[in-house]
Design an enzyme around this catalytic site. Sequence first.
Site, PDB file in Angstrom:
ATOM      1  N   THR A 107      40.729  42.261  43.745  1.00  0.00           N
ATOM      2  CA  THR A 107      41.820  42.147  42.768  1.00  0.00           C
ATOM      3  C   THR A 107      42.804  41.070  43.216  1.00  0.00           C
ATOM      4  OG1 THR A 107      41.594  44.465  42.171  1.00  0.00           O
ATOM      5  CG2 THR A 107      43.677  43.405  41.613  1.00  0.00           C
ATOM      6  N   ALA A 156      37.325  44.753  52.189  1.00  0.00           N
ATOM      7  CA  ALA A 156      38.704  44.530  52.631  1.00  0.00           C
ATOM      8  C   ALA A 156      39.713  44.673  51.489  1.00  0.00           C
ATOM      9  CB  ALA A 156      38.840  43.166  53.329  1.00  0.00           C
ATOM     10  N   SER A 157      39.376  45.475  50.481  1.00  0.00           N
ATOM     11  CA  SER A 157      40.275  45.723  49.339  1.00  0.00           C
ATOM     12  C   SER A 157      40.833  44.407  48.800  1.00  0.00           C
ATOM     13  CB  SER A 157      41.425  46.653  49.760  1.00  0.00           C
ATOM     14  OG  SER A 157      40.915  47.880  50.190  1.00  0.00           O
ATOM     15  N   GLU A 183      40.329  50.979  49.206  1.00  0.00           N
ATOM     16  CA  GLU A 183      39.839  51.717  50.374  1.00  0.00           C
ATOM     17  C   GLU A 183      40.789  52.806  50.826  1.00  0.00           C
ATOM     18  OE1 GLU A 183      37.689  49.094  53.375  1.00  0.00           O
ATOM     19  OE2 GLU A 183      38.956  47.693  52.282  1.00  0.00           O
ATOM     20  N   ILE A 230      31.120  46.711  42.505  1.00  0.00           N
ATOM     21  CA  ILE A 230      30.348  47.805  43.115  1.00  0.00           C
ATOM     22  C   ILE A 230      30.697  49.148  42.457  1.00  0.00           C
ATOM     23  CG2 ILE A 230      29.975  46.634  45.308  1.00  0.00           C
ATOM     24  CD1 ILE A 230      32.295  48.204  46.493  1.00  0.00           C
TER      25      ILE A 230
END
Lengths: 453, 332
Positions: free
Chosen positions: B90, B86-87, B291, B45
Amino acid sequence: MQRTVVGQRKKRYDGLAHVTGETRFVDDVFIPGTLTVKVLRSQVVKGNIRRLDTSAAASLPGVEGIVTHKDVPNNAFGLVPDQPVLAETIRYRGQPIAAVAAHDERAALKAIDQIKVEVDEEEPVFDPQEAMKPGAPKVRPEGNCYMYGEHPCRKVVFGDVEAGFKEADHIIEGEFRTNPVEHAPMETQVSLAVPEGKGRLTIYTVSQSLLFHHGLLTGILKMDKDDLRIAGLAEKALHDWKDDVHVAFRSGTVGGSFGAKNDIHADHVTALLALKTGQPVKWRWTREEETLYSTHRGGWHIRIRDGVKRDGRIVARQVTSIRDAGAYSALNTYVVDKHCFMVSGPYSIPNVYVEGYCVYTNKTPSSSMRGFGVFPATFACEMQMNKIAAQLKIDPWELRLINAYREGDQTPTRRVLDSVYLIETLQACAEKAGVKLPDRLASMTSEKREGAA
Amino acid sequence: MKKRGVGIAAAQYPTGLAGGGDVSQAYVKVNPDGTADLFIGSVDIGQGSKTVLAQMAAEELGIPYEWVRVHNQGTDTSPICFGTFASRVTYATGNAVVEAAREARSILFEVAAPSLQATPEALDAADGKIFVRDDPGRSIGFRDVANMANIFMKKMIVGQGLFARDHSATDPDTGACDPFCTMAWAAQLVEVEVDTDTGQVEVLRMVSAFDVGGAINPMLVEGQIEGGAVMGMGAALMEDLYPHYPTPEGQPTNLNTYIIPTAVDIPKKMESVIVECPSTAGPYGAKGIGEMTANVPAPAIVSAIHDAVGVWIDEIPVTPERLLRALEKADS
């Protein structure tokens, strides 16, 4: 083994394409014969549609298809399946009522103008604190608070907060508000739905959650009336697609989101119109639609009551938080969860009592945004920390360092923490900022709590 | 009159979906020319997930970053991913990519081992070469092995990887649950200048420290920290979707009335410190900070305003109007 790629400042994979305009976003996909979508949005805040007449609009030149709530096989979607694609009951101003697919934007807008809608208006409620009161106008028949099990709120109960307050030397209270915020991604909501024959539908989507949205969408398009109850639940619909419409999402690169594309905004409408007309249809939201009618970070009202010892140790924290969800659940119930789990902050507080309310009001539904419910949690918690520091005349660095989580501490949800590093992160920040911490603070570590064995 | 003040804030942020149950998958295919195709279902995104995931695949395969292509075509052809939220990408998709790349690599090591007169377990790969770990001079080109394996040995050089977490139900009476994969930590210092005549607040300096566990790409980490800082600043001082909250009257309809920070508003001094306390199960110890970078600035800025002018403003955004009213109230 020395790493050669990870940890390196490699150029962005898609950076050059982005800055030279080569990246193809959904709105850059052109399929010949694509129809343009416009949507009729309610001018009324709350009420029931008494009359909805699309016949004049449908006979206009260039109009290929119109859909209303009657055309939606399963008109309720979401994590809590409570939101209609096209409304019969109006719960916020701007709620989509009907959608038109036409040869061009002008024809689509003209058709929207010709749709006749009459609504029996009802009294709305905007203030979540009013909405929580008995006798308040009902946003939804089930009540204005989402029920977490038997409770009208998410509860986190850890230790004994009343005992903690008794033990405290100071009781310090705070009340905080964060106003609603829009994500404002560069790319607004866009969806292009292309029928491929044999019930197959390809949707070029801006979704940031492909599997989740695939489940929601196949739930909405489910034709089997017996299964209306499943209402957007993914598992069943996913397995039944062979009797049904098969949806394939095409996903390129999303032009910014920040949580704006965690909810389906446009794919359901384009899917319905593509199936109805048999032609590709594209719906691109205007900036005004994006600002007013896409999801956003909802408003919060947070009250904190802390019990603090003379030396700055926080021994009890009670929090009551209210989330303004707007008219539908969207991801708000999860947002409240995350808020409640995190609102005690990165500090080891032995007694915590949290109540988080997800309250419905007659506004555009709010939903996820970068930071979820932890944004307001961090605001309230850290404002409170600085107020405690000011009131007790303790350095705000010290207040944080003495209360910071240590390795092996338990969160209020009973999760045992590892890789705890707040103390070191605070020390690194202070050092970079040129703040000299006294030795007793500079020598602290997350390994153990001072004074403990 | 212009007055300056300093404020700080700290934060925690959970990596991964609260409640768990989320899945991310990846496949890796190595081509005869030694390049690799990485297939994921995670959407980029704009945060740079394609970059860090390609770096992880390249690292594990032992090839240059430029040899990896990333594909997230859609739900028919891509592996499954719950989503970019929700980060988690990665951490979650990263773990899947590492596993997939290692599986593909192990096939190549089997093929390369006889030529290098070593067991597959004794081999390693980096920079486009496969070599004996304890005797790096004994090496063979990654491309040669990939070509030999695909064409002459008739092998498919494909690896698959999976990240999945058990669902954790929440006890409605106590809130007990396991709500994250790992936790990241942050601290920030902000210096502001408040114009007491106009109510305008200028952020002069932001010093941020974020524990990312392990930085896969430090440049992108700094990008997240700085981007989040500016977004948080917007929420603290400018952005107001409901100027007359809770009523929807007078709402902004466009970016000329809904004011977000632009290049001219960015603080002149932004300093970022990357702190690395490895997570126990993240790829290379990584934690997600995508986030939380937006969460820290608001309390730091509002506390800095208090430091400058002596009033607490408990409601954001602190628009000039809200600030002037608070100053007026404090005076009377």
